[in-house]
Design a protein around this motif. Structure first.
Motif, short mmCIF file in Angstrom:
data_model
loop_
_atom_site.label_atom_id
_atom_site.label_comp_id
_atom_site.label_asym_id
_atom_site.label_seq_id
_atom_site.Cartn_x
_atom_site.Cartn_y
_atom_site.Cartn_z
N PRO A 1 6.27 -3.27 7.14
CA PRO A 1 6.57 -3.86 5.91
C PRO A 1 5.46 -3.75 4.84
CG PRO A 1 7.37 -5.29 7.71
CD PRO A 1 6.60 -4.12 8.22
N GLY A 2 5.90 -3.36 3.74
CA GLY A 2 4.82 -3.30 2.67
C GLY A 2 4.10 -1.91 2.85
N LEU A 3 4.18 -1.19 3.56
CA LEU A 3 3.50 0.04 3.79
C LEU A 3 4.49 1.10 3.42
CD1 LEU A 3 0.83 1.73 4.18
CD2 LEU A 3 1.61 2.03 6.61
N PHE A 4 4.00 2.07 2.32
CA PHE A 4 4.99 3.11 1.79
C PHE A 4 4.13 4.30 1.67
CE2 PHE A 4 6.38 -0.80 -0.06
CZ PHE A 4 7.83 -0.68 -0.58
N ALA A 5 4.93 5.63 1.77
CA ALA A 5 4.13 6.71 1.72
C ALA A 5 5.02 7.86 0.76
CB ALA A 5 4.16 7.40 3.30
N ALA A 6 4.30 8.79 0.19
CA ALA A 6 5.03 9.67 -0.54
C ALA A 6 4.32 11.02 -0.69
CB ALA A 6 5.20 9.04 -1.87
N GLY A 7 4.62 12.00 -0.85
CA GLY A 7 3.99 13.36 -0.96
C GLY A 7 4.25 14.06 0.46
N ASP A 8 3.10 15.18 0.40
CA ASP A 8 2.91 15.91 1.72
C ASP A 8 2.83 15.18 2.80
OD1 ASP A 8 3.40 18.08 -0.15
OD2 ASP A 8 1.18 18.73 -0.22
N ALA A 9 2.43 14.12 2.69
CA ALA A 9 2.23 13.41 4.14
C ALA A 9 3.42 12.66 4.69
CB ALA A 9 1.41 12.09 3.64
N VAL B 1 0.78 -1.25 0.04
CA VAL B 1 0.02 -0.01 -0.05
C VAL B 1 0.94 1.24 0.01
CG1 VAL B 1 -1.77 1.26 1.14
CG2 VAL B 1 -1.95 -1.20 1.23
N ILE B 2 0.62 2.22 -0.84
CA ILE B 2 1.28 3.32 -0.89
C ILE B 2 0.35 4.60 -0.52
CG2 ILE B 2 2.64 5.00 -2.46
CD1 ILE B 2 3.33 2.70 -4.28
N LEU B 3 0.62 4.94 0.75
CA LEU B 3 -0.26 6.36 1.25
C LEU B 3 0.38 7.42 0.74
CD1 LEU B 3 0.15 5.64 4.94
CD2 LEU B 3 -1.76 5.19 3.49
N ALA B 4 -0.60 8.31 -0.05
CA ALA B 4 -0.35 9.51 -1.01
C ALA B 4 -1.74 10.26 -0.73
CB ALA B 4 -0.08 9.18 -2.23
N THR B 5 -1.90 10.87 0.53
CA THR B 5 -3.14 11.62 1.05
C THR B 5 -2.86 13.27 0.97
OG1 THR B 5 -2.99 11.27 3.26
CG2 THR B 5 -4.15 9.54 1.89
N GLY B 6 -1.40 13.39 0.75
CA GLY B 6 -1.31 14.79 0.89
C GLY B 6 -1.13 15.64 2.22
#
Lengths: 563, 81
Positions: A373-381, A192-197
């Motif tokens: 593991p397996g949880l990613f995040a990108a962007g403003d968050a 899962v990639i978290l990209a909620t800003g």
């Protein structure tokens, strides 16, 4: 109970279809795995990049020279430099030109005047790090590319919680908000990639205290990634540090550096000593250097501060007008036209906006992965590599690649296991309770109360202090509010339930901020402690992390990564 | 009432409702009616609806309390001189 109407599965689930999410989806698909984007609005126009952006932080060797560390250093000395792990900003910068070239090849004009042109937030005599570009149609173009790459897009579906096994991430729970009646979808995913800003609507609006949606960045961005990651035990970092944007009053909108002008006191004197005549090449950077300037001059009575564009050459003002459209400010520009407001003739008052969460949040490693593991995040968050839109585009891409690698080598959690997951069942029952309740207390009352508590007990500088006493009181009142909301907040339809869940996410973030702020027993930046008025040199190059263990917050200090 | 739809121009395609970042519109395709601005207080005034409406039928009505504070720039120069 709100029904579960869909059971879906994918290799990589992307949470939020903004700049980071679309970028992640395209790159993960390019690596050959299945991708599903869940977006609570529509990827065509969602998030803070909805209608545009005009500056992309990046490193272009042919413009900056062969040594990336010069630009790493410049980024670290900028307004967003304090919360960066150096290896992450280095990886971001090294990859950034590839993404810029990709965007250009897709039809987003990254070469104004047929060249790579750097402008905005630029210091005289120093390397410039923001590429000027025309982002008006970035979201439709990135959506087209994501579809072309074969990513599935589930619009009008808000991810409301993540679920995990002992070994790592297992998927997420989505709320279908496409119609009036809400339903759930359980989505199993290998990664899962978290990209909620960013996180807005946390503090009372500085410009229009009576409104919830007059925010500089998108008010639909409510720090859901931080709240959801927190709830399943992932580590957050730098949460106590706020960001405050600045710009016009009372129509709140970021884009300060798109304006070309000089800041002046009402008597015409310059606010700062840096630039005496603004051009498109070099605007006034006083408020980048003296971040609290617009608030300070109000507080000491010498203000208000105005931006004076009247000495700017006509062709540069025409350029500014075009850039404002690229920056996504057509709502503001149209309004100025309607009101007969002309930057050549009128000086606009500028002010600081309320604090928000941006670039302070989910802690990632060099590959964009969290400690789940397996949880990613990108962007403003994310909390340890802030580079705004450019960072979202580039770290989104990196996360997509890395998540695809991991997904290719692991298995989905079996459907039966997801079906009997106790955490998912608990969360569905919790959210359903708001929908089933007969009450007239809407989410707006809860969101406003949260803003009152944050603004009274966890506010930030300049001219506001935090202290052990205030933060303890704030935590007590927030818990009281949570109890009230838990028994009395009602959400009669899917839309209001979405807003109610956003508000619950914001309450989690408020609580996290207060716990972290209590732990930072010093004054640093806008985190001003009346009971610890000094800046402790022993905490230079240290980051404060926070995570939840058995329902309790656990804080820890770690060294900032510098090598 | 932030977004305002010109009913004489609207072709009931639902584009504004579909793309609004804040989902302020309510639209049911089968009703073939002008979308309802159901959550006006949640408008961000980003103008996505205005930009994407194929008929140019949507405009924004900015609330009075969003008034832009400004003075004549010449006033700054008079005091400066």
């Amino acid at each position: 109970m709100i029904p579960v109407k869909k059971h879906l599965s994918t290799d990589v689930l992307v949470v939020g279809g903004g700049i980071a999410g679309l970028s992640a989806a395209i790159s993960a698909r390019a690596s050959g795995v299945g991708v599903l984007i869940a977006e609570k609005a529509n990827t065509l126009r969602s998030g803070s990049g909805a209608t545009g952006n005009d500056h992309f932080l990046c490193y272009i060797p042919e413009k900056h020279g062969p040594d990336v560390s010069v630009i790493v250093k410049e980024l670290h000395q900028s307004m967003m430099g304090a919360s960066q792990d150096v290896p992450l900003s280095r990886r971001f910068l090294e990859k950034s030109f590839d993404i810029v070239k990709l965007w250009h090849s897709w039809g987003i004009n990254m070469r104004i005047d047929d060249d790579w042109t750097f402008m905005g937030h630029a210091f005289p005599g120093r390397p410039r790090i923001f590429l000027k570009y025309e982002g008006d149609d970035q979201k439709p173009i990135l959506t087209r590319e994501a579809k072309k790459a074969g990513a599935d897009i589930l619009n009008h579906h808000m991810i409301v919680d993540l679920f995990r096994t002992r070994d790592g991430i297992a998927g997420a729970l989505a709320l279908d908000v496409s119609g009036e009646a809400p339903s759930f979808a359980v989505i199993r995913a290998k990664c899962v990639i978290l990209a909620t800003g960013s996180g807005n609507r946390l503090y009372t609006s500085r410009n229009t205290p009576g409104t919830l949606f007059n925010t500089g960045l998108c008010p639909g961005c409510t720090a859901s990634a931080q709240a959801q990651a927190w709830r399943i035990g992932a580590t957050l970092v730098n949460m106590e540090q706020p960001v405050r944007h600045a710009g016009p009053r009372y129509f709140t909108r970021v884009g300060k550096a798109t304006w070309i002008g000089i800041y002046r006191y009402p008597d015409g004197r310059l606010l700062g000593p840096f630039v005496t005549k603004a051009t498109k090449e070099l605007g006034d950077i006083t408020s980048d250097v003296w971040n609290s300037s617009f608030s300070d001059v109000m507080h000491n009575g010498t203000g208000p501060a105005y931006i004076d564009c009247s000495d700017v050459p006509a062709e540069d003002l025409a350029f500014m007008r075009r850039a404002m459209a690229s920056e996504g400010l057509t709502g503001l520009v149209n309004y100025m036209d309607e009101q007969g407001i002309d930057p050549a003739r009128h000086a606009m008052e500028f002010g600081q906006f309320e604090p928000q969460l941006m670039g302070h949040g989910v802690q990632i490693d060099i590959n964009g992965e969290t400690d789940v593991p397996g949880l990613f995040a990108a962007g403003d968050a994310i909390g340890n590599c802030r580079a705004d839109l450019g960072g979202a585009a580039v770290y989104g891409w990196i996360c997509g690649e890395e998540a695809a690698k991991r997904a290719a080598a692991c298995e989905l959690v079996p459907e039966e296991e997801a079906e009997k997951d106790a955490w998912l069942a608990e969360r569905m029952a919790h959210y359903s309770s708001f929908h089933e309740r007969a009450s007239r207390h809407g989410w707006q009352e809860v969101n406003r109360c949260l803003q009152q508590i944050m603004s009274d007990y966890a506010n930030v500088g300049p001219h506001h202090v935090r202290s052990e006493n205030l933060l303890n009181a704030g935590l007590k009142y927030l818990a009281d509010m949570r109890a009230l909301a838990g028994t009395q907040m009602a959400a009669p339809d899917a839309h209001t339930l979405m807003r109610a869940i956003e508000t619950l996410d914001l309450m989690d973030c408020g609580e996290i901020i207060m716990h972290a702020a209590r732990e930072r027993r010093e004054t640093r930046g806008m985190h001003i402690r009346s009971d610890f008025t000094f800046t402790n040199p022993l905490l230079n190059d240290k980051f404060l992390t926070i995570r939840r263990e058995r329902g309790k917050p656990v804080t820890a200090w770690r060294d900032k990564l510098t090598a | 009432m932030p977004p305002v739809i010109d009913e004489t121009k609207c072709i009931h395609c639902g584009k504004c409702a579909d793309i609004c970042p804040l989902s302020v519109f309510f639209f049911r395709r089968e009703e073939r009616a002008v979308p309802e601005v159901r959550y006006p207080d949640e408008c961000w005034h980003c103008n996505a609806c205005g930009l994407d409406c194929p008929q140019g039928a949507v405009s924004l009505q900015i609330p009075l309390n969003y008034m832009l504070l400004r003075i004549e720039a010449s006033q700054l120069k008079q005091t400066k001189e």
